[in-house]
Design an enzyme around this catalytic site. Structure first.
Site, PDB file in Angstrom:
ATOM      1  N   ASP A 164      -0.991  -3.692   8.645  1.00 56.01           N
ATOM      2  CA  ASP A 164      -2.064  -2.984   9.208  1.00 56.01           C
ATOM      3  C   ASP A 164      -2.519  -4.392   9.091  1.00 56.01           C
ATOM      4  OD1 ASP A 164      -0.352  -1.279   8.080  1.00 56.01           O
ATOM      5  OD2 ASP A 164      -1.519  -0.589   6.965  1.00 56.01           O
ATOM      6  N   ASP A 199       1.000   4.125   1.399  1.00 55.77           N
ATOM      7  CA  ASP A 199       1.602   4.649   2.876  1.00 55.77           C
ATOM      8  C   ASP A 199       2.557   3.748   3.527  1.00 55.77           C
ATOM      9  OD1 ASP A 199      -0.169   3.301   3.104  1.00 55.77           O
ATOM     10  OD2 ASP A 199      -1.297   3.573   5.508  1.00 55.77           O
ATOM     11  N   HIS A 203       1.137   4.323  13.619  1.00 50.91           N
ATOM     12  CA  HIS A 203       0.178   4.133  12.100  1.00 50.91           C
ATOM     13  C   HIS A 203      -0.874   4.411  12.276  1.00 50.91           C
ATOM     14  CE1 HIS A 203      -2.174   2.073   8.701  1.00 50.91           C
ATOM     15  NE2 HIS A 203      -0.931   2.273   8.519  1.00 50.91           N
ATOM     16  N   HIS A 243       0.885  -0.933  -0.046  1.00 50.39           N
ATOM     17  CA  HIS A 243       0.000   0.378   0.044  1.00 50.39           C
ATOM     18  C   HIS A 243       1.170   1.167  -0.085  1.00 50.39           C
ATOM     19  CE1 HIS A 243      -3.941  -1.895   1.795  1.00 50.39           C
ATOM     20  NE2 HIS A 243      -3.996  -2.169   0.086  1.00 50.39           N
TER      21      HIS A 243
END
Length: 302
Positions: free
Chosen positions: A205, A65, A264, A63
């Site tokens: 994540d 980010d 995060h 992803h």
């Protein structure tokens, strides 16, 4: 001991006071980078640890980010004078992604070795062991656990009993075998019992799946995503496959880790510290992450 710096603690999009996801480990002057979101190079420059000695880059998932900062960083590492190969570890799809990103940095003075979705642990220079865990996110995602080995104590009595010449002690203590005057000598001839190393785990994540608990168990430091601080955001966490502070704290408690570092953070959460009590109701030893927060983890006395 190992030094750890949180280069960026944001998720989703960069904020004026918060770069995107990136963590740098430094042990004996060699470095491992975990994720490379926007702002990674700026934070690295501010910390001043250098670029040349990054040996491994671990990407949790593909992803933006967590990976958009990679092409620029690879170019900077090349400009720093590195010629030794560099390894990039990541989930399924990482090889294609890295090759695509390199369209804007095609010429590097070092080789890149890509390790996609490793099934076995990886060892760096015989002193750091890297393990991975498949997580539950909206894209293939890996958690990382690092075990920094500690050399056994030198045992003088053992060396004398094995008639090891004193001029070989230093070589054997460093873990090297040697042949001298027709006889082979081994490190086990001068070293005592193994000693406990340092375990550091990074999970981001994901939803809080059961497998995480054993994977991070007994970590000195557990760096975990806390995308949502408010307990009322649990539906968002489930929908977007992230965690709340409370859920991260539950993992820390059940895994019996030493210290929890939350990171995060959602761009909508301007002051993560406002929600710290939600986590501390479950697990007390918690730090709210911030860009360039640095921790030093030391071996236990023994």
């Amino acid at each position: 001991m190992i030094d750890v710096v949180l280069l960026g603690c944001g998720g989703g999009m960069p904020m004026p006071n918060r770069n995107l996801s990136s963590i740098l480990l430094n042990y004996r002057g060699r470095k491992i980078l975990v994720d490379c979101g926007e702002g990674t190079q700026v934070s690295m420059r501010m910390v001043g640890w250098g670029f040349k000695t990054i040996d491994i880059i671990c990407i949790t998932h593909i992803h933006g980010d967590h990976i958009v900062g990679l092409p620029g960083l690879l170019a900077t590492i090349g400009n720093s004078g590195r010629t030794e190969p560099l390894a990039i570890i990541g989930p399924e799809g990482i090889e294609n992604t890295v090759n695509s990103l390199r369209v804007i940095c095609p010429y590097l003075p070092y080789d890149i070795k890509i390790i996609e979705n490793p099934h076995d642990s990886i060892e760096l220079d015989n002193f750091i062991n890297i393990s991975t865990l498949n997580l539950d996110h909206s894209a293939p995602c890996l958690g990382y656990s690092f075990y920094i080995k500690r050399a056994p104590k030198f045992n003088v009595e053992k060396a004398l009993e094995n008639n090891v010449p004193k001029n070989l002690w230093n070589v054997l203590q460093k873990g090297n075998e040697i042949e001298f005057k027709g006889r082979k000598y081994y490190p086990s001839m001068v070293l005592g019992e193994d000693r406990e190393g340092i375990k550091l785990s990074i999970i981001t994540d994901t939803r809080p799946i059961e497998e995480i608990i054993d994977f991070v168990r007994d970590s000195y430091l557990f760096i975990c995503e806390g995308t949502y601080g408010d307990d009322n955001d649990i539906e968002k966490a489930i929908r977007n496959k992230h965690m709340t502070f409370r859920e991260a704290a539950n993992l820390a408690k059940n895994a019996e880790i030493g210290e929890l570092l939350l990171t995060h953070f959602s761009p909508a959460m301007e002051e993560p510290s406002r929600y710290l009590d939600n986590a501390k109701e479950v697990f007390n030893n918690i730090i709210i992450g911030e860009d360039r927060l640095t921790k030093t983890l030391s071996f236990k006395n023994s």
